[in-house]
Design an enzyme around this catalytic site. Structure first.
Site, PDB file in Angstrom:
ATOM      1  N   LYS A 191     -19.288  42.276 -26.595  1.00  0.00           N
ATOM      2  CA  LYS A 191     -20.544  42.834 -26.098  1.00  0.00           C
ATOM      3  C   LYS A 191     -20.857  42.194 -24.762  1.00  0.00           C
ATOM      4  CE  LYS A 191     -24.860  41.864 -26.218  1.00  0.00           C
ATOM      5  NZ  LYS A 191     -25.286  42.247 -24.846  1.00  0.00           N
ATOM      6  N   GLU A 266     -21.066  28.245 -26.654  1.00  0.00           N
ATOM      7  CA  GLU A 266     -21.016  27.542 -25.366  1.00  0.00           C
ATOM      8  C   GLU A 266     -22.357  27.792 -24.704  1.00  0.00           C
ATOM      9  OE1 GLU A 266     -21.092  26.580 -21.989  1.00  0.00           O
ATOM     10  OE2 GLU A 266     -19.796  28.241 -21.431  1.00  0.00           O
ATOM     11  N   CYS A 300     -23.352  27.165 -16.274  1.00  0.00           N
ATOM     12  CA  CYS A 300     -23.788  26.221 -17.300  1.00  0.00           C
ATOM     13  C   CYS A 300     -23.539  24.768 -16.938  1.00  0.00           C
ATOM     14  CB  CYS A 300     -23.123  26.573 -18.616  1.00  0.00           C
ATOM     15  SG  CYS A 300     -21.345  26.761 -18.443  1.00  0.00           S
ATOM     16  N   GLU A 397     -32.962  23.883 -18.214  1.00  0.00           N
ATOM     17  CA  GLU A 397     -31.911  24.518 -17.413  1.00  0.00           C
ATOM     18  C   GLU A 397     -32.591  25.584 -16.547  1.00  0.00           C
ATOM     19  OE1 GLU A 397     -28.992  27.103 -19.471  1.00  0.00           O
ATOM     20  OE2 GLU A 397     -27.485  25.972 -18.374  1.00  0.00           O
TER      21      GLU A 397
HETATM   22  P1  NAI Z   1     -29.219  35.068 -23.240  1.00  0.00           P
HETATM   23  O1  NAI Z   1     -28.688  33.915 -24.018  1.00  0.00           O
HETATM   24  O2  NAI Z   1     -30.443  35.756 -23.739  1.00  0.00           O
HETATM   25  O3  NAI Z   1     -28.081  36.205 -23.076  1.00  0.00           O
HETATM   26  C1  NAI Z   1     -26.704  35.998 -23.154  1.00  0.00           C
HETATM   27  C2  NAI Z   1     -26.056  37.133 -23.969  1.00  0.00           C
HETATM   28  O4  NAI Z   1     -26.583  37.125 -25.300  1.00  0.00           O
HETATM   29  C3  NAI Z   1     -26.306  38.541 -23.444  1.00  0.00           C
HETATM   30  O5  NAI Z   1     -25.177  39.332 -23.715  1.00  0.00           O
HETATM   31  C4  NAI Z   1     -27.474  39.016 -24.315  1.00  0.00           C
HETATM   32  O6  NAI Z   1     -27.549  40.420 -24.435  1.00  0.00           O
HETATM   33  C5  NAI Z   1     -27.124  38.405 -25.641  1.00  0.00           C
HETATM   34  N1  NAI Z   1     -28.258  38.167 -26.542  1.00  0.00           N
HETATM   35  C6  NAI Z   1     -29.575  38.001 -26.209  1.00  0.00           C
HETATM   36  N2  NAI Z   1     -30.305  37.784 -27.312  1.00  0.00           N
HETATM   37  C7  NAI Z   1     -29.450  37.816 -28.361  1.00  0.00           C
HETATM   38  C8  NAI Z   1     -29.614  37.648 -29.772  1.00  0.00           C
HETATM   39  N3  NAI Z   1     -30.802  37.368 -30.310  1.00  0.00           N
HETATM   40  N4  NAI Z   1     -28.525  37.720 -30.569  1.00  0.00           N
HETATM   41  C9  NAI Z   1     -27.304  37.953 -30.040  1.00  0.00           C
HETATM   42  N5  NAI Z   1     -27.096  38.138 -28.718  1.00  0.00           N
HETATM   43  C10 NAI Z   1     -28.154  38.062 -27.879  1.00  0.00           C
HETATM   44  O7  NAI Z   1     -29.473  34.563 -21.766  1.00  0.00           O
HETATM   45  P2  NAI Z   1     -30.346  35.265 -20.581  1.00  0.00           P
HETATM   46  O8  NAI Z   1     -31.635  35.776 -21.081  1.00  0.00           O
HETATM   47  O9  NAI Z   1     -29.476  36.190 -19.871  1.00  0.00           O
HETATM   48  O10 NAI Z   1     -30.633  33.993 -19.678  1.00  0.00           O
HETATM   49  C11 NAI Z   1     -31.653  33.069 -20.042  1.00  0.00           C
HETATM   50  C12 NAI Z   1     -31.214  31.647 -19.816  1.00  0.00           C
HETATM   51  O11 NAI Z   1     -30.103  31.350 -20.641  1.00  0.00           O
HETATM   52  C13 NAI Z   1     -30.739  31.342 -18.413  1.00  0.00           C
HETATM   53  O12 NAI Z   1     -31.797  31.059 -17.551  1.00  0.00           O
HETATM   54  C14 NAI Z   1     -29.873  30.146 -18.660  1.00  0.00           C
HETATM   55  O13 NAI Z   1     -30.686  28.990 -18.750  1.00  0.00           O
HETATM   56  C15 NAI Z   1     -29.252  30.417 -20.019  1.00  0.00           C
HETATM   57  N6  NAI Z   1     -27.899  30.989 -19.869  1.00  0.00           N
HETATM   58  C16 NAI Z   1     -26.827  30.146 -19.993  1.00  0.00           C
HETATM   59  C17 NAI Z   1     -25.563  30.631 -19.768  1.00  0.00           C
HETATM   60  C18 NAI Z   1     -24.369  29.752 -19.842  1.00  0.00           C
HETATM   61  O14 NAI Z   1     -23.389  29.971 -19.121  1.00  0.00           O
HETATM   62  N7  NAI Z   1     -24.348  28.764 -20.721  1.00  0.00           N
HETATM   63  C19 NAI Z   1     -25.321  32.010 -19.376  1.00  0.00           C
HETATM   64  C20 NAI Z   1     -26.510  32.838 -19.325  1.00  0.00           C
HETATM   65  C21 NAI Z   1     -27.740  32.304 -19.562  1.00  0.00           C
END
Ligand code: NAI
Ligand code: MG
Length: 498
Positions: A191, A266, A300, A397
């Protein structure tokens, strides 16, 4: 369904690219069962690029059915050498389509084309090739017990792996997730992030062209709700996720409450970079600068807490600021651009709100802190000084071009401060004293410690977090353990047993 959902996109450079915008299930691009679609935005203009099909729980079910059948009927009977050939073929096709894939990534995500082409794409391709090499080397052990027993283990695939990825490195994270899963004999449902569905759809086309049997790789576009359905699904055997710690926790909970599926998480980070006076200061500036501002700070392992030994602090700060001031921000398709827009309005607002909080809590805004230009989600490179550990900007973060720089006096002080967060993804130490380097590498609680460098990675090196930065290790040989389960076989060799 044929080409019913094919679109032709025009890049800012005038070039056109054809793209399938359906859900990729069972080697076909199909509309969602409900016919729902959503828009994907170009973050440099805030304009709509196109729409893509949105997967609901009904579409997840269809993908699970396809992936389950493919696993039992085809994929787990194909030997490792064949799986390796297919992964290498996919890597070849990606190389051949490098420009289009890089352009789609830049269009959808906003990162500089010159970087996508030379970093993101080559990394993804290397990852497919690396795991192609493991495909025929995943095996168990013979374990001696008693003379009349023959015992061995088999490392078997788990079944259907669900991969949920974010928007910051769509094409390379797709590789990090699906290559090890496929190498170990699992089938996958990926996804993509709602902000960046396009490049993975193009890779899906190439998977079909490479000859992967139908159902082995499925790609769904959708929001968090689609991810939630996957995390709760009774017939998905593992979720591998990259994203926020908050969502990671909800996935682990859903896994526990459904079928106890395996999770590989991760998550976020707040990585310290420690610069000693005995280091080569130019090296330290070069790496921590890139560690802070690469990918617009949206990664990250970003170096967001920089600790500099007090008697070189002023010199470091001067050099670091000079480099930050020279950053070229703008249209990611223009050459020499280092920083493009942030991914979305939501992330833009979130970063600006952290900047406001930083000022309110008493940190000094040394530079940046405001929008760049009139249109697009651009934020000027931002540096805070006079920061202390309990400030929000030193704990959360931020995921933007914002970094914090502090002074330290002693090793013990800086070790304690470096560990004062809930995260433990990465850290860096700059020193020419090997004893200090080894001591800090041991004492800092992080999954990766770089010495005299930052952000170097390799498909062969394990990657993952301590504390709330994650569970499990991606990449390298370690990824094989995560994507397989061990079966113990015990054979009785006593001659009278029949
Ligand atoms: P997110 O964690 O909400 O989204 C990442 C992925 O998870 C997307 O594909 C999203 O559709 C999916 N997702 C969202 N809610 C979900 C749920 N309840 N169950 C399963 N899948 C779900 O991150 P978002 O909103 O894009 O970014 C918010 C913050 O998260 C950023 O500001 C950053 O701090 C952190 N982040 C960290 C990342 C990393 O590389 N470790 C990457 C992206 C975001
Ligand atoms: Mg987009």
């Amino acid at each position: 369904m044929g080409n019913s959902n094919e679109e032709t996109l025009t890049l800012p450079t005038g070039k056109t690219i054809k793209i399938q915008t359906g859900l990729f299930i069972d080697n076909e691009f199909v509309e969602s069962v409900d016919g729902k679609r959503f828009v994907t935005i170009d973050p440099s203009t805030e304009g709509v690029i196109t729409t893509v099909a949105e997967a609901s729980s009904k579409d997840v079910d269809l993908a699970v059915e396809a992936a389950t059948k493919a696993f039992s009927n085809v994929w787990c009977h194909i030997d490792g050498k064949e799986r390796g050939k297919l992964l290498n073929k996919l890597a070849d096709l990606m190389e051949r389509n490098l420009d289009d894939l890089a352009a789609l990534e830049t269009l959808d995500n906003g990162k500089a084309f010159s970087i996508t082409k030379t970093i993101d794409l080559p990394e993804a391709i290397r990852c497919y090739r690396y795991f192609a090499g493991w495909c025929d080397k995943v095996h168990g052990k013979v374990i001696e017990t008693q003379n009349d027993k023959f015992c061995y283990t088999r490392n078997e695939p788990l079944g259907v792996c669900g991969a949920i990825v974010p928007w910051n490195f769509p094409i390379s994270l797709m590789a990090n997730k699906i290559a090890p899963a496929l190498a170990c004999g699992n089938t996958v449902i990926l996804k993509t992030a709602e902000q960046t569905p396009l490049s993975s759809l193009k890779v899906a086309e190439l998977c079909k062209e490479a000859g992967f049997p139908k159902g082995v790789i499925n790609v769904l576009s959708g929001f968090g709700s689609t991810g939630t359905v996957m995390a709760n699904h009774m017939k998905i055997d593992m979720i591998t996720f990259t994203g926020s710690t908050e969502v990671g926790k909800s996935i682990q909970k859903a896994a526990a409450e459904s079928n106890l599926k395996r999770v590989l998480l991760e998550l976020g980070g707040k990585s310290p970079s420690i610069i000693f006076a005995d280091s080569n200061l130019d090296t330290a500036v070069k790496f921590t600068f890139n560690g802070s501002f690469f990918n617009h700070g949206q990664f990250c392992v970003a170096a967001t807490r920089i600790y500099v030994e007090e008697h070189v602090y002023d010199e470091f700060l001067k050099k670091f600021k000079t480099d930050a001031e020279a950053i070229k921000i703008g249209n990611p398709f223009e050459s020499k651009i280092y920083q493009g827009p942030q991914i979305s309005r939501k992330q833009f607002d979130r970063i600006m709100s952290y900047i406001k909080t930083g000022k309110e809590e008493g940190a000094t805004l040394l530079m940046g802190g405001e929008r760049h230009g009139e249109r697009g989600f651009y934020i000027k490179p931002t540096i805070f000084t006079d920061v202390i550990e309990n400030m929000t900007i030193m704990q959360d973060e931020i995921f933007g071009p914002v970094t914090c720089i502090a002074k330290f006096k002693t090793i013990d002080e800086v070790i304690e401060k470096a560990n004062l967060t809930k995260y433990g993804l990465a850290a860096a130490v700059f020193t020419n004293n090997i004893i200090k380097a080894v001591k800090l590498s041991k004492e800092i609680k992080a999954g990766t410690v770089w010495v005299n460098q930052y952000m170097e990675g390799d498909s062969s090196l394990p990657f993952g977090g301590y504390k709330q930065s994650g569970i499990g290790r991606e990449m390298g040989k370690y990824a094989l353990r995560e994507h397989t389960q061990v079966k113990t076989v015990q054979i009785n060799l006593e001659t009278n047993c029949n």
